[in-house]
Design a protein around this motif. Sequence first.
Motif, PDB file in Angstrom:
ATOM      1  N   ALA A   1       0.188 -28.227  76.870  1.00 34.60           N
ATOM      2  CA  ALA A   1      -0.060 -28.443  75.437  1.00 34.60           C
ATOM      3  C   ALA A   1       1.217 -28.835  74.692  1.00 34.60           C
ATOM      4  CB  ALA A   1      -0.652 -27.188  74.806  1.00 34.60           C
ATOM      5  N   TRP A   2       2.388 -28.564  75.280  1.00 29.83           N
ATOM      6  CA  TRP A   2       3.656 -28.862  74.620  1.00 29.83           C
ATOM      7  C   TRP A   2       3.947 -30.353  74.707  1.00 29.83           C
ATOM      8  CZ3 TRP A   2       5.810 -25.289  71.693  1.00 29.83           C
ATOM      9  CH2 TRP A   2       5.511 -23.950  71.949  1.00 29.83           C
ATOM     10  N   GLU A   3       4.381 -30.933  73.594  1.00 29.69           N
ATOM     11  CA  GLU A   3       4.796 -32.332  73.588  1.00 29.69           C
ATOM     12  C   GLU A   3       6.241 -32.417  73.136  1.00 29.69           C
ATOM     13  OE1 GLU A   3       3.441 -34.275  69.398  1.00 29.69           O
ATOM     14  OE2 GLU A   3       1.828 -33.877  70.833  1.00 29.69           O
ATOM     15  N   PHE A   4       6.960 -33.323  73.745  1.00 29.48           N
ATOM     16  CA  PHE A   4       8.367 -33.533  73.452  1.00 29.48           C
ATOM     17  C   PHE A   4       8.542 -34.054  72.028  1.00 29.48           C
ATOM     18  CE2 PHE A   4      11.899 -36.561  73.308  1.00 29.48           C
ATOM     19  CZ  PHE A   4      12.947 -35.710  73.603  1.00 29.48           C
ATOM     20  N   VAL A   5       9.531 -33.509  71.304  1.00 29.47           N
ATOM     21  CA  VAL A   5       9.827 -33.961  69.945  1.00 29.47           C
ATOM     22  C   VAL A   5      11.193 -34.648  69.905  1.00 29.47           C
ATOM     23  CG1 VAL A   5      10.227 -33.244  67.558  1.00 29.47           C
ATOM     24  CG2 VAL A   5       8.424 -32.164  68.893  1.00 29.47           C
ATOM     25  N   GLU A   6      12.243 -33.947  70.352  1.00 29.54           N
ATOM     26  CA  GLU A   6      13.581 -34.533  70.319  1.00 29.54           C
ATOM     27  C   GLU A   6      14.515 -33.808  71.272  1.00 29.54           C
ATOM     28  OE1 GLU A   6      15.996 -33.941  66.752  1.00 29.54           O
ATOM     29  OE2 GLU A   6      14.728 -32.249  66.222  1.00 29.54           O
ATOM     30  N   ILE A   7      15.591 -34.491  71.607  1.00 34.46           N
ATOM     31  CA  ILE A   7      16.630 -33.887  72.430  1.00 34.46           C
ATOM     32  C   ILE A   7      17.968 -34.284  71.828  1.00 34.46           C
ATOM     33  CG2 ILE A   7      16.705 -35.825  74.040  1.00 34.46           C
ATOM     34  CD1 ILE A   7      17.228 -33.741  76.271  1.00 34.46           C
ATOM     35  N   THR A   8      18.865 -33.314  71.711  1.00 35.23           N
ATOM     36  CA  THR A   8      20.214 -33.571  71.230  1.00 35.23           C
ATOM     37  C   THR A   8      21.174 -32.959  72.251  1.00 35.23           C
ATOM     38  OG1 THR A   8      20.487 -31.499  70.003  1.00 35.23           O
ATOM     39  CG2 THR A   8      19.395 -33.329  68.842  1.00 35.23           C
ATOM     40  N   GLU A   9      22.447 -33.049  71.966  1.00 39.31           N
ATOM     41  CA  GLU A   9      23.409 -32.437  72.884  1.00 39.31           C
ATOM     42  C   GLU A   9      23.322 -30.916  72.859  1.00 39.31           C
ATOM     43  OE1 GLU A   9      27.400 -33.849  72.793  1.00 39.31           O
ATOM     44  OE2 GLU A   9      26.762 -35.915  72.513  1.00 39.31           O
ATOM     45  N   ASP A  10      22.743 -30.356  71.789  1.00 45.02           N
ATOM     46  CA  ASP A  10      22.705 -28.912  71.638  1.00 45.02           C
ATOM     47  C   ASP A  10      21.376 -28.267  71.992  1.00 45.02           C
ATOM     48  OD1 ASP A  10      25.338 -28.914  70.666  1.00 45.02           O
ATOM     49  OD2 ASP A  10      24.607 -29.478  68.675  1.00 45.02           O
ATOM     50  N   PHE A  11      20.262 -29.004  71.869  1.00 44.95           N
ATOM     51  CA  PHE A  11      18.956 -28.385  72.105  1.00 44.95           C
ATOM     52  C   PHE A  11      17.898 -29.401  72.489  1.00 44.95           C
ATOM     53  CE2 PHE A  11      19.110 -29.387  67.580  1.00 44.95           C
ATOM     54  CZ  PHE A  11      17.922 -30.064  67.402  1.00 44.95           C
ATOM     55  N   ILE A  12      16.782 -28.878  72.999  1.00 45.35           N
ATOM     56  CA  ILE A  12      15.578 -29.664  73.275  1.00 45.35           C
ATOM     57  C   ILE A  12      14.468 -29.041  72.447  1.00 45.35           C
ATOM     58  CG2 ILE A  12      13.923 -30.398  75.032  1.00 45.35           C
ATOM     59  CD1 ILE A  12      16.143 -29.897  77.103  1.00 45.35           C
ATOM     60  N   ARG A  13      13.682 -29.858  71.756  1.00 46.01           N
ATOM     61  CA  ARG A  13      12.619 -29.336  70.892  1.00 46.01           C
ATOM     62  C   ARG A  13      11.268 -29.908  71.332  1.00 46.01           C
ATOM     63  NH1 ARG A  13      14.484 -29.522  65.356  1.00 46.01           N
ATOM     64  NH2 ARG A  13      15.373 -27.544  65.915  1.00 46.01           N
ATOM     65  N   HIS A  14      10.278 -29.004  71.467  1.00 38.53           N
ATOM     66  CA  HIS A  14       8.895 -29.355  71.773  1.00 38.53           C
ATOM     67  C   HIS A  14       7.998 -28.756  70.695  1.00 38.53           C
ATOM     68  CE1 HIS A  14      10.774 -29.660  75.752  1.00 38.53           C
ATOM     69  NE2 HIS A  14       9.831 -30.530  76.026  1.00 38.53           N
ATOM     70  N   ARG A  15       6.773 -29.253  70.603  1.00 42.41           N
ATOM     71  CA  ARG A  15       5.808 -28.669  69.672  1.00 42.41           C
ATOM     72  C   ARG A  15       4.440 -28.616  70.351  1.00 42.41           C
ATOM     73  NH1 ARG A  15       4.561 -33.345  65.147  1.00 42.41           N
ATOM     74  NH2 ARG A  15       3.418 -34.726  66.558  1.00 42.41           N
ATOM     75  N   ALA A  16       3.618 -27.684  69.861  1.00 42.68           N
ATOM     76  CA  ALA A  16       2.243 -27.541  70.360  1.00 42.68           C
ATOM     77  C   ALA A  16       1.338 -27.260  69.173  1.00 42.68           C
ATOM     78  CB  ALA A  16       2.160 -26.408  71.367  1.00 42.68           C
ATOM     79  N   PRO A  17       0.153 -27.859  69.161  1.00 44.85           N
ATOM     80  CA  PRO A  17      -0.784 -27.606  68.061  1.00 44.85           C
ATOM     81  C   PRO A  17      -1.368 -26.197  68.189  1.00 44.85           C
ATOM     82  CG  PRO A  17      -1.792 -29.021  69.699  1.00 44.85           C
ATOM     83  CD  PRO A  17      -0.387 -28.809  70.133  1.00 44.85           C
ATOM     84  N   ILE A  18      -1.462 -25.491  67.067  1.00 39.81           N
ATOM     85  CA  ILE A  18      -2.048 -24.151  67.109  1.00 39.81           C
ATOM     86  C   ILE A  18      -3.279 -24.023  66.224  1.00 39.81           C
ATOM     87  CG2 ILE A  18       0.026 -22.935  67.814  1.00 39.81           C
ATOM     88  CD1 ILE A  18       0.450 -22.144  64.882  1.00 39.81           C
ATOM     89  N   GLU A  19      -3.451 -24.986  65.308  1.00 38.56           N
ATOM     90  CA  GLU A  19      -4.610 -24.893  64.412  1.00 38.56           C
ATOM     91  C   GLU A  19      -4.860 -26.246  63.764  1.00 38.56           C
ATOM     92  OE1 GLU A  19      -6.010 -22.362  60.467  1.00 38.56           O
ATOM     93  OE2 GLU A  19      -4.118 -21.898  61.429  1.00 38.56           O
TER      94      GLU A  19
END
Length: 121
Positions: free
Chosen positions: A14-32
């Motif tokens: 369910a997680w989809e990739f949002v962005e990647i930087t040198e410091d972190f990786i961010r994903h999101r998932a729909p909850i509602e």
Amino acid sequence: MTIDPARLNIRDDAWEFVEITEDFIRHRAPIERLANGDVVYVYRTTPRAIDAMLEDNKRSFEESHGRRFGDGQIVGRIPLNVLFDPKNQLAQKIREGDRDHMKWWLNSEAARPFRTFRGRV
């Protein structure tokens, strides 16, 4: 509002990739899904250990002095944000089947922090 994504039991797919930087990786998932059709997402941010990887690359590079290339030899570790950065054109050239571009880039000074083995590729 802050919600711990681990407490929501969200499926891995369910997680989809949002962005990647040198410091972190961010994903999101729909909850509602709201009545008006908007979707509420929960975001998961994972810190990256780029500094540790670069230090490990440097140590491996220095230890490779005097050793010979062999089958399966790892010559570099490239973070995903560098691999997919349009200015490097690495992912684009891989998709196009251009294997020489990766060799050229790995031999360039720009790739030095990502090399783990001395010599020319």
